[in-house]
Each structure stands twice: as C-alpha cells, then as structure tokens.
Design an enzyme around this catalytic site. Structure first.
Site, PDB file in Angstrom:
ATOM      1  CD  GLU A  13      -2.923   1.122   2.351  1.00  0.00           C
ATOM      2  OE1 GLU A  13      -3.282   0.004   2.769  1.00  0.00           O
ATOM      3  OE2 GLU A  13      -3.367   2.195   2.787  1.00  0.00           O
ATOM      4  CE  LYS A  22      -6.222  -1.205   5.587  1.00  0.00           C
ATOM      5  NZ  LYS A  22      -5.318  -0.379   4.785  1.00  0.00           N
ATOM      6  CG  HIS A  51      -4.155   7.665   0.845  1.00  0.00           C
ATOM      7  ND1 HIS A  51      -5.036   6.637   0.932  1.00  0.00           N
ATOM      8  CD2 HIS A  51      -3.349   7.543   1.908  1.00  0.00           C
ATOM      9  CE1 HIS A  51      -4.764   5.917   2.000  1.00  0.00           C
ATOM     10  NE2 HIS A  51      -3.758   6.461   2.619  1.00  0.00           N
ATOM     11  CG  ASP A 110       1.163 -16.607  11.596  1.00  0.00           C
ATOM     12  OD1 ASP A 110       0.374 -15.914  10.915  1.00  0.00           O
ATOM     13  OD2 ASP A 110       0.904 -17.768  11.970  1.00  0.00           O
TER      14      ASP A 110
HETATM   15  C1  MEV Z   1      -5.801   3.445   5.118  1.00  0.00           C
HETATM   16  O1  MEV Z   1      -5.070   2.311   4.739  1.00  0.00           O
HETATM   17  C2  MEV Z   1      -5.802   3.624   6.609  1.00  0.00           C
HETATM   18  C3  MEV Z   1      -6.668   4.765   7.154  1.00  0.00           C
HETATM   19  O2  MEV Z   1      -8.008   4.618   6.691  1.00  0.00           O
HETATM   20  C4  MEV Z   1      -6.620   4.671   8.662  1.00  0.00           C
HETATM   21  C5  MEV Z   1      -7.564   5.617   9.376  1.00  0.00           C
HETATM   22  O3  MEV Z   1      -8.615   5.974   8.825  1.00  0.00           O
HETATM   23  O4  MEV Z   1      -7.260   5.927  10.545  1.00  0.00           O
HETATM   24  C6  MEV Z   1      -6.184   6.088   6.674  1.00  0.00           C
END
Ligand code: MEV
Length: 403
Positions: free
Chosen positions: A50, A245, A358, A261
C-alpha cells in the site's frame, strides 16, 4: 518466468516454504528511518503493497525524533495452549486425576522443553477448566507457556499433543475412575492466537505547544481534534475498525518483513480490541497538565528465532537492519510502528484529509498501470505538484502528453 530467481538454490529455498509453488510473489520491501525508541535509533523495515504507509511511518518518526522519541515496554509475554476434551463423569474425580497426572504431563514433555528451559522458557502451568456450562461434557487442559525469542507455535503444539496423549492413556490406569469415566475423548490440542498476556505498550508525549508542525492548525486545536478522533474510535465500532486497520498497516508491514505470522497477529489483535464485548480503539490519547500523551497497548506474539527467521534472506536482512533484536525488542518496535502509523493517519484526517497524501502516492501506481515512461513520469509528477490527483485527471494528463 521472470519472477523465478536465477539462483537455483535460492529459488529452491522459496519453493520449499510451501507446497505446489508455481512462482514467487513480490511485495515492495522498504524502510522507515529515524525511529527513536527508548533512546535507540532504528531504521524499520516494512514489506507492504500500500502506497503512503512508509511515507506516513517516516513522517511520524521524524516528528517524534525531535520530541523525545517513542517509549515502549513489554508488559507480559505468556501464551496459552489448550487440549479440548470430552469427559462424562464426576468432576471431583476428574480433578483428582488431573492433580495426580499433572507432574507426569510435564515430565513427559521434557525432551521438548529441555532446550526452551535452558533459554529461560517452558511450561509455566497447566490448569483444568470445566467448560460444561458451554457444552455438555466439555473440559480443557489450559496451559501457559513462555517461549522466549521464539514465536513458539511448534513448541506449544508439540507439548499439547503430548499432554493429550499422556492424559488419555494414563486415564485407563487411574483407579479412581469408573469404567465409563476412563474414556476421555481428546477433541483437539492447539495453541491459542488470543494472547492478551503477551502485551506491549508504546507511547509518545510532548507539550501541547510542541504539536506545532502544521501551520494551518494551532497546537491546542490539533490536540483537541486528535483526542476527539481517538475518542470516536473508542466508542464507535465502524470507525474503530478503520482506525485499527491503519494501525495494522504499520504492524503487519514490520511483522511480514521480519518473517512473522501476520494472520496470528491480526486474529489476536482484533480479539483483544473486542475484549470487553465491544470492538474499540487500540490507541488512546489525553492531555494532562498541558502534556499530550498518545499510546497503544497491543498483544503481539512474535519471534526472532525459528520459523523463517534464519531461512528467508530478506527476513535476515530485516532483523539485521534492526540490530538483531530479541522478541521483546521486536514487540516494542512493532507496537511503535502501529502507533506511529495511527499518529500519521489521524494527523492527516483531522487536517488536510487523507486523500491529498494518498493520491500523490497513488499517482505512481496509476502511471505504472498505464505504462508511463520515465520522461512522462517526471513531467506528470511535476504537474501534479500543483494539481489535484484523481484517477481521471491522471489519465487525461497522460493522454494530453501523449497526443
Ligand atoms: C488506510 O489504509 C488507513 C486509514 O483509513 C486509517 C484511518 O482511517 O485511521 C487512513
């Protein structure tokens, strides 16, 4: 095929990690420098597909480098394994049998535990658990292990399978049992990836006035919005999942680079995030006496010996880059990578929004997808320094350039 390694020995090594190998599968392997953790400077290796994760990791590291760095400490390191079995009879008699056989369960595993004990680990305890409230006739041998620098899955599972064998076989000779009670049915013997007692904490803190990198927002407002964002993740599961995430972007990338792992880590971390019955944030933030503190507590069962660690050349390189840490140090580094990633994500979300960074990083992916050559890349990277990156805008700009 071009993804095969031309070094036959190296290729064979990779072929033999799994069954039915048909190729290698590449991921970028990058580094995030400038991580000051407990006073030591690290360059953290990350394997991840990513875009913007490493950029975010590097940005957060630099921010905290001049604000005291990260503090991390391991809270606990034990892991659990269970022998799940069925027994139909008196619990009192089963307890007597368990107390009688427990020393032998431990003794029979000596050939496996000897080396681990020399390194300071081994079996810490075995308990008998009555689970008949959940399922009729269901009990567990619930064992606690210390596996030192190994992740320990093979060690734990081998011990458990031996416990199960001894436990079932010796029941035949136990005089206290009625004939029917001797028939203990082992369902399965397996470690648990839920590791709430293999826990690490990482933290950053600074004066609120030092949260001053972004000129578009005052330090006080930054702290307030940041804490609001964390509070939202603490109470709102939809947001908590995305929040966590983002943390796992950092965690998994280091876990993968160091040959650990990541599925086990993911399963354990998310279970931990729901330990009070509701899924919640892994990180927390507060301001007290004008000091901003941001921290994470996360369960991480990691190893720096065994497994892929001395087999995969890039895992070796990753561990070397980190100064060949022990498992506790690696737990601290990984927790810091998660915290840093969350700091960067929230920092963007509460200010510019996430898409600005991003899409800049995504630009290169789009250009590669349309097979832009080097000249086209240079021209368009320059162009998009002052123009908003969207998928269509990049495609249009490339078409313009080509026509
Ligand atoms: C993207 O991979 C992760 C985010 O969505 C985490 C977040 O929203 O805190 C940017």
């Amino acid at each position: 095929m071009q993804y095969w390694n031309s070094n036959e020995k190296l290729q064979q090594l990779h072929d033999e990690f799994i069954e039915n190998t048909i190729s290698n599968y590449y991921l970028p392997f990058g580094v995030a420098p400038n991580y000051l953790i407990n006073g030591n400077l690290y360059t953290i290796p990350m394997a991840i597909e990513e875009s913007s994760v490493i950029a975010a990791a590097s940005k957060a590291a630099k921010f905290w480098l001049i604000r005291g760095g990260f503090k991390a400490k391991v809270i606990s390191t034990t892991k659990i394994g269970q022998v799940h079995f069925m027994y139909h009879g008196s619990f009192e008699t089963l307890k007597r049998y368990f107390n009688f056989i427990k020393p032998q369960l431990i003794k029979d595993t000596k050939p496996i535990t000897k080396n681990m004990e020399q390194r300071g680990g081994g079996i810490i305890d075995i308990e008998l658990k009555d689970k008949t409230k959940d399922i009729k006739g269901y009990y567990q041998l619930y064992a606690t292990f210390e596996t030192m620098d190994a992740m320990g899955a093979n060690f734990i599972n081998s011990c458990l399978e031996l416990f199960a064998k001894t436990f079932r076989t010796e029941a035949q000779q136990f005089e206290g049992f009625l004939e029917v009670e001797k028939d203990i049915q082992i369902v399965m013997s397996i470690l648990s990836n839920y590791v709430p007692d293999c826990l690490v904490r990482a933290e950053v803190s600074c004066k609120v006035e030092d949260l001053n990198e972004d000129i578009t927002i005052s330090p006080k407002e930054f702290a307030e919005k940041f804490i609001q964002a964390v509070n939202i993740a603490e109470v709102e599961p939809h947001r908590a999942v995305t929040h966590n995430k983002g943390i796992m972007n950092g965690v998994d990338a280091v876990v993968l680079a160091t040959g650990n792992d990541f599925r086990a880590v993911e399963a354990g971390v998310h279970a931990y995030a729901s330990r009070r019955g509701k899924y919640t944030s892994l990180t927390h933030a507060k301001v007290e006496n004008d000091i901003f503190t941001f921290w994470i507590e996360i369960p991480l069962a990691l190893g720096t010996v065994g497994g892929l660690t001395n087999l995969h050349p890039l895992v070796k390189l990753a561990l070397e880059l980190l100064g060949n840490p022990n498992a506790k140090e690696l737990m601290q580094i990984v927790a810091v990578a998660g915290l840093a990633q969350n700091f960067a994500a929230l920092g963007s979300l509460i200010t510019t929004g996430i898409q600005q960074g991003h899409m800049k990083m995504h630009l290169m992916n789009i250009l590669n997808k349309f097979e832009a050559n080097d000249t086209e890349k240079i021209t368009l990277v320059e162009y998009f320094k002052t123009n908003v990156v969207t998928h269509n805008a990049v495609v249009d700009a490339l078409e313009n350039l080509r026509s």
